[in-house]
Design a protein around this motif. Sequence first.
Motif, PDB file in Angstrom:
ATOM      1  N   HIS A 223       0.827  -1.205   0.000  1.00  4.20           N
ATOM      2  CA  HIS A 223       0.000   0.000   0.000  1.00  4.20           C
ATOM      3  C   HIS A 223       0.865   1.261   0.000  1.00  4.20           C
ATOM      4  CE1 HIS A 223      -4.026  -1.649   0.494  1.00  4.20           C
ATOM      5  NE2 HIS A 223      -3.574  -2.480   1.418  1.00  4.20           N
ATOM      6  N   GLU A 224       1.882   1.261   0.830  1.00  8.24           N
ATOM      7  CA  GLU A 224       2.714   2.458   0.997  1.00  8.24           C
ATOM      8  C   GLU A 224       3.489   2.804  -0.271  1.00  8.24           C
ATOM      9  OE1 GLU A 224       2.592  -0.289   2.806  1.00  8.24           O
ATOM     10  OE2 GLU A 224       3.188   0.037   4.894  1.00  8.24           O
TER      11      GLU A 224
ATOM     12  N   ASN B   2       2.387   1.870  -3.466  1.00  7.67           N
ATOM     13  CA  ASN B   2       1.485   2.054  -4.608  1.00  7.67           C
ATOM     14  C   ASN B   2       0.387   3.089  -4.405  1.00  7.67           C
ATOM     15  OD1 ASN B   2       2.781  -0.065  -6.088  1.00  7.67           O
ATOM     16  ND2 ASN B   2       1.705  -1.547  -4.809  1.00  7.67           N
ATOM     17  N   ASN B   3       0.151   3.505  -3.173  1.00 10.18           N
ATOM     18  CA  ASN B   3      -0.952   4.420  -2.881  1.00 10.18           C
ATOM     19  C   ASN B   3      -0.415   5.689  -2.221  1.00 10.18           C
ATOM     20  OD1 ASN B   3      -3.195   5.769  -1.726  1.00 10.18           O
ATOM     21  ND2 ASN B   3      -4.341   3.863  -1.550  1.00 10.18           N
TER      22      ASN B   3
ATOM     23  N   HIS C  51      -2.519  -7.466   3.666  1.00 10.39           N
ATOM     24  CA  HIS C  51      -3.828  -7.127   3.105  1.00 10.39           C
ATOM     25  C   HIS C  51      -3.951  -7.546   1.638  1.00 10.39           C
ATOM     26  CE1 HIS C  51      -7.021  -3.819   2.102  1.00 10.39           C
ATOM     27  NE2 HIS C  51      -7.562  -5.022   2.214  1.00 10.39           N
ATOM     28  N   LEU C  52      -3.105  -6.976   0.779  1.00  8.10           N
ATOM     29  CA  LEU C  52      -3.262  -7.142  -0.666  1.00  8.10           C
ATOM     30  C   LEU C  52      -2.741  -8.470  -1.188  1.00  8.10           C
ATOM     31  CD1 LEU C  52      -2.143  -3.611  -1.967  1.00  8.10           C
ATOM     32  CD2 LEU C  52      -4.486  -4.492  -1.795  1.00  8.10           C
TER      33      LEU C  52
ATOM     34  N   VAL D 284      -1.702   6.466   1.343  1.00  7.95           N
ATOM     35  CA  VAL D 284      -1.098   5.648   2.388  1.00  7.95           C
ATOM     36  C   VAL D 284       0.356   6.082   2.634  1.00  7.95           C
ATOM     37  CG1 VAL D 284      -0.531   3.311   3.121  1.00  7.95           C
ATOM     38  CG2 VAL D 284      -2.607   3.738   1.790  1.00  7.95           C
TER      39      VAL D 284
ATOM     40  N   HIS E  41      -6.403   0.255   9.799  1.00  6.49           N
ATOM     41  CA  HIS E  41      -6.566   0.424   8.346  1.00  6.49           C
ATOM     42  C   HIS E  41      -5.497   1.380   7.817  1.00  6.49           C
ATOM     43  CE1 HIS E  41      -8.557   0.338   4.523  1.00  6.49           C
ATOM     44  NE2 HIS E  41      -8.714   1.645   4.508  1.00  6.49           N
ATOM     45  N   GLU E  42      -4.997   1.070   6.633  1.00  3.37           N
ATOM     46  CA  GLU E  42      -3.787   1.739   6.124  1.00  3.37           C
ATOM     47  C   GLU E  42      -3.940   3.225   5.834  1.00  3.37           C
ATOM     48  OE1 GLU E  42      -6.024  -0.096   2.680  1.00  3.37           O
ATOM     49  OE2 GLU E  42      -5.317  -0.837   4.624  1.00  3.37           O
ATOM     50  N   THR E  43      -5.153   3.731   5.623  1.00  8.44           N
ATOM     51  CA  THR E  43      -5.319   5.152   5.291  1.00  8.44           C
ATOM     52  C   THR E  43      -5.534   6.033   6.522  1.00  8.44           C
ATOM     53  OG1 THR E  43      -7.707   4.890   4.931  1.00  8.44           O
ATOM     54  CG2 THR E  43      -6.261   4.643   3.011  1.00  8.44           C
TER      55      THR E  43
END
Length: 242
Positions: free
Chosen positions: A12-13, A15-16, A70-71, A19, A197-199
């Motif tokens: 996440h960190e 690609n987003n 998660h992913l 995040v 949650h990541e956000t």
Amino acid sequence: MIKVTVWNEYLHEINNPVVASVYPEGIHGALSDGLACEDVFVRTATLAEPEHGLTEETLNDTDVLIWWGHLAHDQVDDEIVERVYKRVLAGMGLIVLHSGHASKIFSKLLGTPTEQLKWREADEKERIWVIDPSHPIAAGIGEYIELEKEEMYGEHFHIPTPDQLVFVSWFEGGEVFRSGVTFNRGQGKIFYFRPGHETYPTYYNPEIIRVIANGVRWAAPSATAAPVYGHAEPLEKIAVKA
């Protein structure tokens, strides 16, 4: 000194951007910074590293493994899952955070499809109630922890009946969830803790870090009796039956 390894997918960190702005050093970096102290040594490991960073040497030098995924649950190699599984049975503590509930290792240890639950992302309030104030994982926490924004997880959560229920969450939309539960497997102790949650900046919250730090101390190996399996010689002479 308790030796902790924080494992994080670290996808996440990368690609987003949202995040990345919340956790510029990764979720594992935030947890490492929050947990490290004079009697706790913390290292980190991520999915992309050789053997996912969980080599035999690393696991044998780990008292408590913290797991956030998660992913890419399906991308975790089964050989590594088996390696972690055996270490937990041999006494290594395991703390599974948030969406790690759907990980291969959590499901394998609990024996149920642990990915099954309700969920919703709606920036809603979470109130984490202390159900067992006598439990060491709840030490230093008041009646509840309140998070302004979190992802909702709702019952039914497809896990076996926990050995101990420490926390239950209530969400602004009305759902409840068993958000802090413990299990014993072999000589190992397992603690699942829901928030993260990541956000959202949940892992900068001092009360959340306090709970995880308490979990580390609770799950760390203790000098328990080692079980013996397999064929056993009798301790006493067995009389020959006529």
